[in-house]
Design an enzyme around this catalytic site. Sequence first.
Site, PDB file in Angstrom:
ATOM      1  N   LYS A 110       0.854  -1.187   0.000  1.00 31.27           N
ATOM      2  CA  LYS A 110       0.000   0.000   0.000  1.00 31.27           C
ATOM      3  C   LYS A 110       0.891   1.239   0.000  1.00 31.27           C
ATOM      4  O   LYS A 110       1.718   1.415   0.886  1.00 31.27           O
ATOM      5  CB  LYS A 110      -0.910  -0.004   1.230  1.00 31.27           C
ATOM      6  CG  LYS A 110      -1.709   1.271   1.365  1.00 31.27           C
ATOM      7  CD  LYS A 110      -2.784   1.166   2.413  1.00 31.27           C
ATOM      8  CE  LYS A 110      -3.519   2.490   2.551  1.00 31.27           C
ATOM      9  NZ  LYS A 110      -4.599   2.404   3.522  1.00 31.27           N
ATOM     10  N   LYS A 168      -2.232  -1.388  -3.882  1.00 33.53           N
ATOM     11  CA  LYS A 168      -3.105  -0.224  -3.780  1.00 33.53           C
ATOM     12  C   LYS A 168      -2.280   1.044  -3.874  1.00 33.53           C
ATOM     13  O   LYS A 168      -1.253   1.109  -3.199  1.00 33.53           O
ATOM     14  CB  LYS A 168      -3.830  -0.291  -2.430  1.00 33.53           C
ATOM     15  CG  LYS A 168      -4.729   0.863  -2.140  1.00 33.53           C
ATOM     16  CD  LYS A 168      -5.288   0.712  -0.759  1.00 33.53           C
ATOM     17  CE  LYS A 168      -6.132   1.930  -0.436  1.00 33.53           C
ATOM     18  NZ  LYS A 168      -6.620   1.899   0.908  1.00 33.53           N
TER      19      LYS A 168
HETATM   20  C1  PBG Z   1      -6.903   3.746   5.648  1.00 33.71           C
HETATM   21  C2  PBG Z   1      -7.451   3.487   4.295  1.00 33.71           C
HETATM   22  C3  PBG Z   1      -7.389   4.385   3.246  1.00 33.71           C
HETATM   23  C4  PBG Z   1      -8.031   3.796   2.162  1.00 33.71           C
HETATM   24  C5  PBG Z   1      -8.482   2.544   2.583  1.00 33.71           C
HETATM   25  N1  PBG Z   1      -8.117   2.361   3.913  1.00 33.71           N
HETATM   26  C6  PBG Z   1      -6.839   5.755   3.195  1.00 33.71           C
HETATM   27  C7  PBG Z   1      -5.517   6.015   3.748  1.00 33.71           C
HETATM   28  O1  PBG Z   1      -4.648   5.135   3.807  1.00 33.71           O
HETATM   29  O2  PBG Z   1      -5.304   7.150   4.139  1.00 33.71           O
HETATM   30  C8  PBG Z   1      -8.172   4.453   0.826  1.00 33.71           C
HETATM   31  C9  PBG Z   1      -9.169   3.908  -0.115  1.00 33.71           C
HETATM   32  C10 PBG Z   1      -9.530   4.817  -1.220  1.00 33.71           C
HETATM   33  O3  PBG Z   1      -8.931   5.899  -1.437  1.00 33.71           O
HETATM   34  O4  PBG Z   1     -10.454   4.461  -1.942  1.00 33.71           O
HETATM   35  N2  PBG Z   1      -6.705   2.694   6.481  1.00 33.71           N
END
Ligand code: PBG
Length: 330
Positions: A196, A254
């Site tokens: 991520k 992601k």
């Molecule tokens: C945070 C989380 C995020 C997303 C999913 N879980 C945002 C972040 O890491 O700040 C983002 C998903 C999206 O943008 O569609 N645990």
Amino acid sequence: MFPIRRNRRLRTTEGIRTLVRETFISPNDFLVPLFIVEGKNIKEEIPSMPNYYRYSLDLLKNEVKLLWDLGLKSVLLFVKAPDNLKDNKGTEALNSEGLMQRAIKTVKDVCPDMLVMTDVALDPYSSYGHDGIIEGGKIINDATVNVLAEMSLSHAQAGADFVAPSDMMDGRIIGIREALDQSNFIDTGIMSYSAKYASSFYGPFRDALDSAPVDMNNVPKDKNTYQMDFANRDEAIRETEMDINEGADIVMVKPGLCYLDIVRDIKNTFNIPIAVYQVSGEYAMLKAAAEKGWLDHDAVMLEQVTAIKRAGATIIASYFAKDVVKLLNG
Ligand code: PBG
């Protein structure tokens, strides 16, 4: 005689193009993210995500039935915690009567066969908008892992089929696996957000959950000390390998479109289902361009999800899932 081979022969008609096509999209490819809020009779549009909504539990029921009827059979739950329940340790995340726990039961009540995955991370519950506990201006890894393990157990007890840790703490997969196994939840799966990235494509999601890092002294303004540097490719292999070794059943890359090189690297390196999360900013970009009449929404959407699958995704987590399926159904 030149040319003996004419590659265009395989493109002459839709018939032959279909016959040699390598990638097909179906409802079975999708995992549908759902945003849930407290209250009654609430279906509120997220301003930066046109045609995407937060649902209260009563209206969530209809939405889940609708998804099921469309052939969409797995959901990924996110909750928007009220501000007064937020603290540094994500205490509310462990409440067995909390919004997430009730949401899991609600989905299973109306649709027992719907596969329920849950977001495991502190940010919706954190007064600082971070995915971990903060001490002395730093996100503390190991103490956070303990909370994530308890949170996962709480979701499993409420009926979740899979927990999906999205935090990027080190060692959280083994921590969660041990907690689940010790309580005999041996069949509860883990979908790890293994690669991520610290991405600016998450903006609309943070609007949806009101979960952006706060602007406060001694609190990091970004997530760069735990999410990955978007300049890195090889590191994704290291992260993924570690999560597989700790017991992840599904790994994830992601965001989606900008990271398809990573998806293919992982596909070529490991034999494990890969989820790709086409994130909120990717959704917002296409909606905005289509609204202006600059892009053909449906055509670009189909091209994007097909590209994600072609790169190696087994599962596509996408806000477009419903739109795609409606389009496929004609
Ligand atoms: C945070 C989380 C995020 C997303 C999913 N879980 C945002 C972040 O890491 O700040 C983002 C998903 C999206 O943008 O569609 N645990």
